[in-house]
Design an enzyme around this catalytic site. Structure first.
Site, PDB file in Angstrom:
ATOM      1  N   SER A  43       0.871  12.053 -18.359  1.00  0.00           N
ATOM      2  CA  SER A  43      -0.462  12.061 -19.478  1.00  0.00           C
ATOM      3  C   SER A  43      -0.983  10.784 -19.588  1.00  0.00           C
ATOM      4  CB  SER A  43       0.120  12.595 -20.729  1.00  0.00           C
ATOM      5  OG  SER A  43       0.910  11.817 -21.329  1.00  0.00           O
ATOM      6  N   LYS A  49      -0.806  13.190 -30.408  1.00  0.00           N
ATOM      7  CA  LYS A  49      -1.096  12.176 -29.808  1.00  0.00           C
ATOM      8  C   LYS A  49      -2.451  11.576 -30.484  1.00  0.00           C
ATOM      9  CE  LYS A  49       0.429  12.967 -25.211  1.00  0.00           C
ATOM     10  NZ  LYS A  49       0.096  13.040 -23.784  1.00  0.00           N
TER      11      LYS A  49
END
Length: 825
Positions: free
Chosen positions: A662, A705
């Site tokens: 990611s 996040k």
């Protein structure tokens, strides 16, 4: 390229409209909830249960907390009640070979009847046989037999005594038998007188004694035969009397079991043994002869007539449903217990104990695969029983020769059961791959869903599910707004605004915690007041409290960032530096924090060094992401010439393992920034993976996040320039916290979606990334143009320079030629 703007507030959180829920509180929802989102799995369960061919046992797959056990058990209870009750099974003594007890099958309810009848029979025999053996008529007949043999014996002895007396020999009875001695006038002569006799007289006397001893010996043998005949007459008498005593009792008992031939055979064997061992009843003193009545002198003799009822369900019981929470080998297969007596271990058929397979025979057995595999030999024992179709009780100590204690070999019992294993998907696929028997025995997989599509219908179903759980747990009713907030929580728990999590364990815990806050701190109520419903504020309290109990490490890490110990910039611009977002898992709690990624680029041979991988801190997925961005870099910017750089990528201030791809978008942006000498905004964080064509791909934990970077920015002060770049395909997953959505609504924070690395570069740098024309050239002064120009310059430098490997001396052509000449010689 079009300008990238932040997402609108309504794209950051999908609300559940409380007005769409047609009730005021869950108390108004009385209809039980169905199986939300699990129709496919339950169809597989129904198929597996109805399929009667061998091997169609079930393995229920799915993560913990999805309610698999509860749903399957409820499904089975509805089905099992209408099914036939399985047969009763008993173990009884094998009178011909006690080591091999006999298994008897009886219709439902008849096993208990047989055990009761046998206990009553023994009790009556204990009275009837002694009474008959102590009766006056019996005593007279015994006395008559005794008198006959006593008279015969007495007459024979008297006749021999008379003969001895006629020859002046005395016949005397001693403690050890009879003796013959010389006599005169009926008196035994002394030793002195005997010694004074002449040798001729002594020889004559000895000759008489020898002849009489022969007759005495013959008489003693005859008396032994008479004694045997006497005992035989007494046994025949006892048998005759016992038959008469027990005949009526067995005549009353046998007709009850004329439809069960094996039971009749057993009862005939009991009758025969009772007749042969009537003395056991005569010697029995007192007390019931139950299994626990074992004294130090050993096992009571009348235990042999007991019935060990293993399975004794009544006719209206239905099919059994058994859950074994401690699936050891003995708890599944059964065992034979032992009792200590004088330092020795003793056992018999009455000490056979059933296992879960016995109790579930004719019905359903539910087992957890994790617990089952953790127990030695339990998995092999279960497979053996299912393969052979019978339950054979065997001692592991006997099988493997560990102990030599005498044990039993009980007759095996036929097995017909549906075994339902519960476990996570990893166990199912590992067993499929490594256990060849597994696929033969567990042919039906019921895979439970982790989540369900979120729409108006599923939200209504969830509301009924919540109401059902509230009623089952006897909680306070939940208000409509509270139910709507819980539905939103389930979407966040699923990590997808368009789906709802089916983790019923976490849902149940949230309901209980929300009620706790409703009772302990009623929002807006006077002190001492008691809440009668649970509000959305109480639900939010429960969510916040749950996070507060688990976020200690997250708070400490954020504190170190704010103190400057962990270096994270949230303002300004830097070349070759970008804020990535890392997710950490602590138990069942997930949180994210920003992590600085830096990149350097210099002249080299086309290698992109992943420092994390070089020091064995990078996982395979992370390494794959770095290799993909390397391929993208070479393909886009150096398709017609060798890539002539050496680049380094690193996660700064990380001291543990890193995995996942990611951060590959952030790594690529940092590397392109270093090549183009273009600074990137530090007020933005980046998450997303890329493919070889520069397309940005979805990642997980997008909500955590965004919130992780937002918390740092909010603590330092929101400026309106901060935000997070996420993949465009993650927009549908957004279910952000209320404070994040509020900041975005006020323009103090932004969430940007990008679909390509060019869009990410444009937002991060504030400069156009540059589109390629028909021949692959980029617009002047664009970021892509600067990257290609820098790589071209590095290629020219490399083409005009002989690169010298570090640590190896440069050698001229003459040295090489000299080496070749030496090699030829």
């Amino acid at each position: 390229m079009a300008m990238i703007v932040p997402l609108a507030p309504d794209q950051l959180y999908r609300h559940c409209d409380a007005a769409s829920l047609p009730f005021a509180t869950t108390a108004q929802l009385t209809e039980p909830a169905g199986t939300v989102g699990q129709d496919r799995a339950l169809a597989a369960v129904k198929f597996g249960l109805e399929m009667q061919h061998p091997g169609f046992n079930l393995f229920v797959l799915g993560p913990q907390g999805t309610g698999k056990h509860g749903m399957i058990r409820h499904f089975l209870e509805l089905r099992a009640h209408a099914e036939a009750t399985p047969d009763n099974w008993c173990y009884v003594n094998n009178f011909s070979d006690p080591v091999k007890p006999i298994a008897l099958k009886l219709p439902p309810g008849r096993g208990l009847q047989l055990r009761t009848d046998m206990a009553q029979l023994v009790e009556e025999l204990q009275s009837a046989i002694p009474a008959m053996l102590e009766s006056e008529d019996y005593r007279k007949r015994v006395d008559q037999i005794d008198a006959e043999f006593d008279a015969l014996q007495k007459n024979s002895i008297n006749a021999l005594a008379d003969e001895c007396e006629a020859q002046d020999i005395a016949l005397s009875q001693t403690e050890t038998g009879f003796s013959l001695d010389p006599a005169r006038n009926g008196e035994i002569i002394s030793d002195e007188e005997y010694d004074n006799l002449s040798s001729e007289q002594r020889d004559a006397i000895q000759k008489k004694i020898d002849e009489l001893e022969i007759k005495l010996t013959r008489l003693m043998k005859q008396m032994a035969e008479w004694q045997k005949a006497r005992h035989k007459r007494l046994r025949e008498l006892n048998r005759e009397v016992t038959i008469f005593a027990v005949g009526d009792l067995f005549d009353d008992l046998l007709p009850k079991y004329t439809d069960l031939p094996r039971v009749l055979t057993y009862l005939e064997a009991v009758k025969k043994d009772v007749i042969e061992n009537a003395h056991n009843f005569q010697k029995q003193e007192e007390g019931p002869t139950n299994i626990s009545n074992v004294q130090e002198e050993g096992l009571p003799p009348l235990r042999r007539y007991q019935v060990n009822l293993l399975i004794g369900a009544e006719p209206a019981f239905g099919a059994p449903i058994v859950s074994e929470n401690n699936p050891t080998y003995q708890n599944i297969i059964g065992r034979v217990e032992h009792l200590a007596s004088y330092g020795a271990l003793m056992t018999d058929f009455a000490l056979i104990r059933p296992g879960a397979l016995h109790n579930a025979n004719g019905g359903y057995l539910l087992l957890d695969i994790h617990k089952l595999l953790a127990q030695p030999f339990a998995w092999d024992g279960l497979k053996q029983a299912l393969t052979t179709g019978e339950i054979r009780i065997e001692s592991l100590g006997q099988i493997y020769g560990i102990i030599s204690t005498v044990s039993l070999e009980p007759q095996p019992i036929p097995l017909k059961v549906k075994v339902i294993l519960f476990g996570e998907r990893e166990y199912y696929y590992l067993l499929q791959a490594y256990d060849p028997d597994f696929a033969k025995l567990f042919k039906v997989a019921a895979d439970f869903e982790d989540d369900v599509v979120r729409n108006q219908d599923s939200q209504q179903d969830f509301a009924r599910l919540i109401a059902t759980m509230v009623q089952e747990q006897k909680l306070l009713p939940f208000e409509r707004d509270a139910v709507a907030r819980i539905i939103e929580f389930c979407a966040r728990d699923a990590g997808d605004a368009e789906r709802l999590s089916l983790n019923l364990l976490r849902l149940s815990d949230l309901l209980s915690e929300a009620e706790y806050w409703a009772k302990s701190k009623p929002a807006g109520m006077a002190a001492g007041s008691i809440a009668d419903t649970v509000s959305s504020a109480n639900v939010q309290q429960a969510i916040d409290a749950r996070i507060g109990r688990a976020d200690r490490i997250q708070r400490r890490l954020h504190e170190e960032i704010l103190r400057g110990t962990i270096l994270i910039d949230s303002d300004g611009s830097r070349i070759g530096q970008v804020n990535a977002l890392s997710v950490m898992e602590i138990g069942d709690y997930y949180f994210a924090q920003p992590t600085r990624i830096t990149a350097t680029a210099r002249l080299g041979s086309g290698e992109v060094i992943d420092i994390q991988r070089e020091v064995a801190q990078g996982g395979p997925i992370h390494s794959k992401g770095v290799m993909i961005l390397s391929a993208f870099l070479a393909t886009r910017y150096s398709a017609r010439q060798p890539l002539s750089l050496q680049a380094s990528l690193v996660f700064e201030q990380t001291y543990g393992g890193i995995d996942g791809d990611s951060a590959s978008l952030a790594e690529l942006c940092a590397l392109l920034s270093a090549l183009a000498d273009v600074p990137l905004l530090q007020s933005l964080a980046v998450t997303g993976s890329i493919n070889q064509y520069g397309q940005v791909q979805a990642i997980g934990a997008v909500n955590e996040k965004i919130e992780g970077f937002f918390d740092i920015c909010a603590a330092r002060g929101l400026t309106g320039r901060q935000g997070v770049l996420i993949p465009g395909s993650n927009a549908k997953h957004l279910m952000l916290r209320a404070d994040v959505v509020a900041a975005c609504s006020d323009g103090k924070f932004g969430v940007y979606t990008v679909d390509s690395v060019d869009q990410a570069l444009q937002v991060l740098s504030g400069q156009p990334a540059g589109d390629a024309d028909a021949v692959g050239n980029f617009a002047p002064d664009s970021v892509n143009f600067k990257v290609r120009r820098k790589l071209g310059d590095l290629f020219q430098i490399r083409a005009n320079t002989t690169l010298v490997p570090i640590g190896r001396p440069q050698r001229n052509h003459r040295d090489k030629r000299g080496d070749e000449e030496e090699k030829e010689e």
